[in-house]
Design a protein around this motif. Structure first.
Motif, PDB file in Angstrom:
ATOM      1  N   LYS A  50      29.707  43.573  80.587  1.00 26.31           N
ATOM      2  CA  LYS A  50      30.239  44.902  80.300  1.00 26.31           C
ATOM      3  C   LYS A  50      29.885  45.929  81.377  1.00 26.31           C
ATOM      4  N   TYR A  51      28.886  45.615  82.221  1.00 23.27           N
ATOM      5  CA  TYR A  51      28.319  46.642  83.085  1.00 23.27           C
ATOM      6  C   TYR A  51      28.387  46.260  84.559  1.00 23.27           C
ATOM      7  N   GLN A  52      28.812  47.202  85.401  1.00 23.43           N
ATOM      8  CA  GLN A  52      28.517  47.104  86.820  1.00 23.43           C
ATOM      9  C   GLN A  52      27.096  47.617  86.996  1.00 23.43           C
ATOM     10  N   LYS A  53      26.300  46.904  87.822  1.00 22.70           N
ATOM     11  CA  LYS A  53      24.864  47.144  87.796  1.00 22.70           C
ATOM     12  C   LYS A  53      24.277  47.351  89.192  1.00 22.70           C
ATOM     13  N   THR A 100      22.027  52.851  89.267  1.00 18.06           N
ATOM     14  CA  THR A 100      23.185  53.409  88.569  1.00 18.06           C
ATOM     15  C   THR A 100      22.976  53.366  87.059  1.00 18.06           C
ATOM     16  N   GLY A 116      24.978  52.123  84.813  1.00 19.11           N
ATOM     17  CA  GLY A 116      25.318  50.810  84.268  1.00 19.11           C
ATOM     18  C   GLY A 116      24.140  49.858  84.318  1.00 19.11           C
ATOM     19  N   GLU A 117      23.398  49.877  85.404  1.00 16.00           N
ATOM     20  CA  GLU A 117      22.212  49.026  85.513  1.00 16.00           C
ATOM     21  C   GLU A 117      21.195  49.387  84.438  1.00 16.00           C
ATOM     22  N   GLU A 119      21.614  50.964  81.522  1.00 11.97           N
ATOM     23  CA  GLU A 119      22.064  50.637  80.170  1.00 11.97           C
ATOM     24  C   GLU A 119      21.957  49.144  79.897  1.00 11.97           C
ATOM     25  N   SER A 120      22.315  48.338  80.868  1.00 13.29           N
ATOM     26  CA  SER A 120      22.205  46.888  80.709  1.00 13.29           C
ATOM     27  C   SER A 120      20.746  46.469  80.589  1.00 13.29           C
ATOM     28  N   ASP A 164      19.793  44.026  88.986  1.00 11.01           N
ATOM     29  CA  ASP A 164      20.880  44.708  89.698  1.00 11.01           C
ATOM     30  C   ASP A 164      21.846  43.676  90.273  1.00 11.01           C
ATOM     31  N   TYR A 194      30.032  43.291  88.620  1.00 14.76           N
ATOM     32  CA  TYR A 194      29.535  42.882  87.308  1.00 14.76           C
ATOM     33  C   TYR A 194      28.484  41.775  87.409  1.00 14.76           C
TER      34      TYR A 194
END
Length: 580
Positions: free
Chosen positions: A25-28, A32, A34-35, A37-38, A237, A241
Motif C-alpha cells: 500500500k505504501y511507497q517507502k 517520507t 509512507g515509510e 506509516e508502513s 525503506d 513500493y
C-alpha cells in the motif's frame, strides 16, 4: 526442547502474504510519510507478539531523485532517470561534449580527456564507476542500462551520512540512466560525427531529514537488561513500493520473530529485531547512525548480526550463493541444506547492505538470500546483475528490482516460505544453542587460504610467515574446544575471539569509523601486498607501500595474538574446571 524442524514448519505463508498486502500500500522512500506509516504497522504487529518496541527518529543525509530527467545527445533526446546523490543539473540542463568510455573502468579512459565533458558508459550506475568518472573530471554521466529497465541506484561511495571530511567524496557530477534501446540511439547519433554535444536534465532533493528506526526487543525468560542478544535486521525503506525489496524481507523478519516468541522459554539469549531506514537513499544511514550512537552497548551485547534482504521473489530458486562470515559457514551450510537441499557456496559477506557493525567485532550472516538461476538470466536478472554469477549459479533477483514494477505480483509465496525457513533455522539455533555456533577453526583455515594467496602474489618481497604461524595456531586452539565443554565459558571465549578477528577481517579503518561503500576483499588492510610486485624495486613507491603493509601486518598479528590468547586462557579454565 522444540525440534528445529517444527519451528521451521511453523512458517506460515498466508500470514506473511497479509504483511505483503500491507506493505504494497505504501511507497517507502527514506524519510517520507509512507515509510513511517508502513513502519508503524510493523510496530503494531511486533507489539502484538510481545516485543518491546521503540520508534526512533534521527537526522540523516538523504537523497531523493525527482522524476522528469532526460538526456539529449546531438539531435536525439530520450527519457531518463537520475540517481540518489547525483548532482542536480543547472537551469536549462547540464551541457557538454559527450565522450564514450565503454564500461567506464580506468583503462577505458586511456587516451581520452573527459575533463569538463559528459561520459557515456555501459552498465548500471554504481559508486565505483561514478567515482572513477568524477575523478577523471567528467561533469556528467550517461549510463546505458543493460536492459529496457532503468534501475534506481544510490551512487554515493560514502557509507552512512557523511562527516565533514567525507562530504568531499560525494559525487560531483550529474548522473542519468537511459534504457538499452535509447542508449543505442545515442551512440548512433554520437557516431555520426565522432562527437556531439549533450544536455542532461536532472533534479535531486538531497539534504538532512528525519528518518525512523524501529527497534523491537525480547529477552529470554531468564534474561536481564544486559543479556547478550542476536541482532536480526533488515531495511524498511524502498524504491517505490518495494514489495520484494524489502517487503519480503520485512515479512520474513516478522514471521521469524512471531514463531521464536512462542518458544521464548527455550532461548539462551535475547533477540533484537531492527527495521532500518536510509538503506536505499542514504547509503545505510540508519544502521551506521545506530552503530555510532549505540557503539558500546552493541560491542558489549550483540553476538551475531543476521541480515535479511529481498526474500520471496518469483523464480528466485537459488539460495546457495548467499553469504556468511567464515566462522558462520557451518550454520549457513546447515540451514540451506536442511531447507533447500542446496550446497552453500561459502561466499564471503560483501561490503554492502546494512553491515555497519564489523568495527565493533560482530560477525554477520546472510543479506540477499535468494536469486534467479543464471540460465534464466535473459528473462530475469541477468541484465541487472552488477557482478558475475555466484559459484552456485545464482544471478541476482528479478528484472523488477529497483523499479516501479517491484509489486506484489512479483512475489512467490512458496519461495517466501522457503527463504523464511532458512532464516528461522538460523535464528533458532542462534537463540537456543547452549554454545554459539561460531567456528573459529574454520575462520583460521579461511585466513590461511587468503594468506597463501597473498604470499604467492607478493613472493619474497614481503613476509607473511608470522601471520601464517599465528593462523595455524588459531586453527589448532579453536579445534581443541571440547564439544561437551561448559557453554557459558565457551561463549565467553568465542565472544573475545570475535571481537579480535572480525574487525581485521572486514574493516580497514578505525573501529569507530566506517569504510567506503566499495568492494573489499578479505583482511583488506593486507591486500596492498598484491600491488607491491608492480612497483619498481627500491623505489619510493615501493617503500611507501611497504611502510603501510608493515603496519597492516602488525594490526592483523595483534588481533591473532589476542584471539589465540583468549582461546589458550579459556582452554586452561575449561581444563581446570573439568579436573575439579
Amino acid at each position: 526442547m522444540t525440534d528445529i524442524s517444527s519451528v521451521r514448519g511453523a512458517v506460515d505463508g498466508d500470514i506473511m502474504w497479509r504483511h505483503l498486502e500491507e506493505f504494497a500500500k505504501y511507497q517507502k522512500e527514506a524519510g517520507t510519510l509512507g515509510e513511517l506509516e508502513s513502519l508503524r504497522y510493523c510496530e503494531d504487529v511486533m507489539r502484538s507478539y510481545g516485543y518491546r518496541t521503540e520508534l526512533l527518529s534521527h537526522e540523516a543525509y538523504i537523497s531523493l531523485p525527482k522524476p522528469g530527467a532526460s538526456v539529449k545527445v546531438g539531435g536525439v533526446e530520450v527519457g531518463a532517470i537520475t540517481h540518489s546523490f547525483s548532482r542536480s543539473a543547472p537551469a536549462g540542463g547540464l551541457k557538454g561534449k559527450v565522450v564514450d568510455v565503454g564500461k567506464g573502468m580506468p583503462d577505458d579512459y586511456k587516451g581520452k580527456d573527459v575533463r569538463g565533458k559528459i561520459v557515456l558508459m555501459d552498465g548500471i550506475a554504481n559508486p565505483v564507476v561514478t567515482m572513477i568518472a568524477c575523478r577523471m573530471g567528467a561533469i556528467g554521466q550517461i549510463h546505458v542500462s543493460p536492459s529496457e529497465q532503468r534501475h534506481e541506484m544510490c551512487i554515493s561511495p560514502v557509507w552512512g551520512s557523511p562527516d565533514d571530511r567525507k562530504a568531499k567524496n560525494l559525487p560531483t557530477s550529474v548522473v542519468c540512466t537511459v534504457r538499452e534501446s535509447d542508449g543505442a540511439k545515442l551512440r548512433e547519433e554520437l557516431a555520426k560525427n565522432g562527437a556531439a554535444d549533450g544536455v542532461l536534465v536532472a533534479d535531486v532533493d538531497t539534504g538532512w531529514r528525519p528518518t525512523p528506526i524501529l527497534v523491537a526487543d525480547m529477552s529470554s525468560s531468564a534474561g536481564g537488561d544486559e543479556e547478550p542478544f542476536v541482532f536480526y535486521t533488515g531495511h524498511h525503506d524502498t524504491w517505490y513500493y518495494g514489495v520484494m525489496d524489502n517487503g519480503g524481507a520485512n515479512a520474513t523478519m516478522i514471521e521469524v520473530a512471531r514463531i521464536a516468541a512462542l518458544h521464548r522459554d527455550q532461548w539462551k539469549r535475547a533477540l533484537r529485531v531492527v527495521f532500518w531506514s536510509g538503506h536505499s537513499q542514504g547509503r545505510y544511514s540508519s544502521s551506521s547512525w545506530y552503530a555510532d550512537h549505540n557503539w558500546e552497548e552493541l560491542q558489549r551485547r550483540a553476538l551475531v548480526h543476521v541480515n535479511v534482504d529481498s526474500t520471496g521473489g518469483k523464480n528466485n530458486t537459488v539460495v546457495a550463493d548467499t553469504a556468511a562470515a567464515a566462522e558462520l559457514r557451518g550454520l549457513a551450510s546447515e540451514a540451506i541444506r536442511e531447507v533447500s537441499g542446496q550446497t552453500f557456496g561459502n561466499a564471503r559477506m560483501a561490503r554492502a547492505g546494512d553491515q555497519s557493525f564489523w568495527g565493533m567485532g560482530v560477525p554477520a550472516i546472510f543479506g540477499n538470500m535468494s536469486t534467479h538461476p543464471v540460465d534464466a538470466a535473459p528473462a530475469a536478472n541477468g541484465p541487472v546483475a552488477m557482478f558475475r554469477p555466484g559459484k552456485s549459479g545464482g544471478f541476482g533477483t528479478g528484472w523488477w528490482w529497483h523499479t516501479p514494477d517491484d509489486l506484489i505480483e512479483q512475489m512467490d509465496s512458496d519461495i517466501l516460505v522457503r527463504d523464511t525457513q532458512i532464516y528461522m533455522h538460523t535464528v533458532w539455533r542462534l537463540l537456543t544453542d547452549a554454545a554459539l555456533p561460531l567456528d573459529y577453526a574454520e575462520h583460521g583455515r579461511y585466513l590461511l587460504e587468503e594468506l597463501a594467496s597473498l604470499q604467492t602474489a607478493v613472493g619474497a618481497r614481503f613476509d607473511l610467515s608470522e601471520l601464517q604461524r599465528r593462523a595455524e595456531k588459531l586453527v589448532a586452539l579453536a579445534s581443541a574446544l571440547p564439544p561437551d565443554a561448559d557453554p557459558v565459558l565457551v561463549n565467553g571465549i568465542l565472544f573475545k575471539v570475535s571481537r579480535a578477528l572480525v574487525p581485521v577481517d572486514y574493516t580497514d579503518c578505525d573501529a569507530f569509523d566506517h569504510d567506503p561503500a566499495l568492494p573489499m576483499r578479505a583482511y583488506p588492510s593486507l591486500q596492498g601486498v598484491r600491488d607491491l610486485p608492480t612497483l619498481p624495486t627500491g623505489s619510493d613507491e615501493e617503500k611507501f607501500m611497504t611502510t603501510r603493509l608493515v603496519r597492516a601486518r602488525n594490526r592483523v598479528a595483534v588481533a591473532l595474538a589476542a584471539a589465540c590468547a583468549a582461546l589458550e586462557e579459556g582452554l586452561a579454565e575449561l581444563k581446570k574446571g573439568k579436573s575439579q
